[in-house]
Design a protein around this motif. Sequence first.
Motif, PDB file in Angstrom:
ATOM      1  N   GLU A 168       0.834  -1.211   0.000  1.00  0.00           N
ATOM      2  CA  GLU A 168       0.000   0.000   0.000  1.00  0.00           C
ATOM      3  C   GLU A 168       0.865   1.257   0.000  1.00  0.00           C
ATOM      4  OE1 GLU A 168      -2.543  -0.280   3.354  1.00  0.00           O
ATOM      5  OE2 GLU A 168      -3.705  -1.964   2.572  1.00  0.00           O
ATOM      6  N   THR A 169       1.984   1.224   0.734  1.00  0.00           N
ATOM      7  CA  THR A 169       2.895   2.375   0.766  1.00  0.00           C
ATOM      8  C   THR A 169       3.535   2.603  -0.594  1.00  0.00           C
ATOM      9  OG1 THR A 169       3.393   1.884   3.089  1.00  0.00           O
ATOM     10  CG2 THR A 169       4.881   3.388   1.952  1.00  0.00           C
ATOM     11  N   VAL A 170       3.939   1.503  -1.261  1.00  0.00           N
ATOM     12  CA  VAL A 170       4.504   1.607  -2.610  1.00  0.00           C
ATOM     13  C   VAL A 170       3.488   2.208  -3.568  1.00  0.00           C
ATOM     14  CG1 VAL A 170       5.398   0.289  -4.571  1.00  0.00           C
ATOM     15  CG2 VAL A 170       6.106  -0.307  -2.257  1.00  0.00           C
ATOM     16  N   ALA A 171       2.253   1.702  -3.507  1.00  0.00           N
ATOM     17  CA  ALA A 171       1.207   2.196  -4.396  1.00  0.00           C
ATOM     18  C   ALA A 171       0.888   3.658  -4.115  1.00  0.00           C
ATOM     19  CB  ALA A 171      -0.046   1.338  -4.247  1.00  0.00           C
ATOM     20  N   SER A 172       0.856   4.034  -2.833  1.00  0.00           N
ATOM     21  CA  SER A 172       0.558   5.421  -2.465  1.00  0.00           C
ATOM     22  C   SER A 172       1.625   6.367  -2.993  1.00  0.00           C
ATOM     23  CB  SER A 172       0.462   5.534  -0.939  1.00  0.00           C
ATOM     24  OG  SER A 172       0.246   6.864  -0.544  1.00  0.00           O
ATOM     25  N   ALA A 173       2.913   5.940  -2.905  1.00  0.00           N
ATOM     26  CA  ALA A 173       4.004   6.781  -3.421  1.00  0.00           C
ATOM     27  C   ALA A 173       3.866   6.971  -4.923  1.00  0.00           C
ATOM     28  CB  ALA A 173       5.359   6.154  -3.083  1.00  0.00           C
TER      29      ALA A 173
END
Length: 410
Positions: free
Chosen positions: A356-361
Amino acid sequence: MNNFDQTTYSGSKSINESVNGSHDFTIRGYSLAKGMGAGKYISSDTFTVGGYDWAIYFYPDGKNLEDNSTYVSVFIALASEGSDVRALFELTLLDQSGKGKHKVHSHFDRALESGPYTLKYRGSMWGYKRFFRRQSLETSDYLKDDCLSMHCTVGVVRNRVEGPKHFTIAIPPSDMGQNLNYLLETETGCDILFRVGDETFKAHKLILAARSPVFRAQFFGLVGNPNMDEVALEDIEPSIFKAMLFFIYSDTLPDSQQFTGSMSTSTSTIMIQHLLAAADRFGLDRLKQLCEAKLCEEVNVDTVATTLSLADQHRCSQLKAICLKFASANLGAVMQTEGFKYVEETCPLLLSELLETVASAAVDERSGEGGLTRKRSGSSIIGLDLAAAAGAVHMVVEDDPNVRRVRRRA
């Protein structure tokens, strides 16, 4: 009769000085930033120097429409309220070949010629519309792996007036911690013995109770026993318990070399990780926060996965957020570590949060928001395609009434 002996004298000093601070700004995925259009910029995180917030603005297509994207532009902007803020600036584009041939634009060198630059209001900027010819930049050693790195220094000019010095008496720093630690080292007045593994440690129940709610309950609580004189502790290493006692008596974070005999960074990180777990177990909130701060400084590719797991287990929200962001920015290298394999096997929900953090970035980068706005001494803009992220780590979330698992596929 003269009155010379009635004359009074006074004096004062006006001191002009600069309060300096630096910020490292990295742009990853430079090629994805091109085509934004003239006058549109990518911003670093805000950073604070001299009581004001600042930001670096990078214009991949230039600031001026008439330059037809021939140049990239870079500016340092006042990002907080202020009027007539006088400052010195330095912008350095880092040579990534290792030759050290950095491109430096320094206002500090010209301070004697023209004086500091004055920023009139919030949004005022200092920098270069034609910082670098774009075609030359893209074939230079300043661009490596589609990444640019800049170093910015801001010196805010301050003025202060010093009056005459009066007589003062120097007060030495507090030595309470040294005095209490002396009691521990000499075992003076100790009334409790701890058995930890094959080692024993003497201490004082009142001091332990004053510092730790767990010891307070154990010795003086409703079900505690103030007459006990020996305690056996399990699931903690003697060196970690000794380091924890050092903190309880001195209120300072111990030197890892003192307790492990090693100067290596990896040994220090492992000790601090174990010490954080002990601090959480015995309710030592300040020690826990000191360990969080130390682990944050030592986060790297090899340690981030285990530190992330530890932060999640012991409810260290700030450290967890930092580890997630670092891991997402260095995902390929992190996935090759033993720590990541451990997280895969034991903490599948953390992998979901990492994805989710990768996608948010990636979403933030596409929208030009550039990520979090937390203040720090460096920042990165990561050009990341969601498809590329999915190619780097394929994860499948399986819903089951009893367990939610995340697994990686080749």
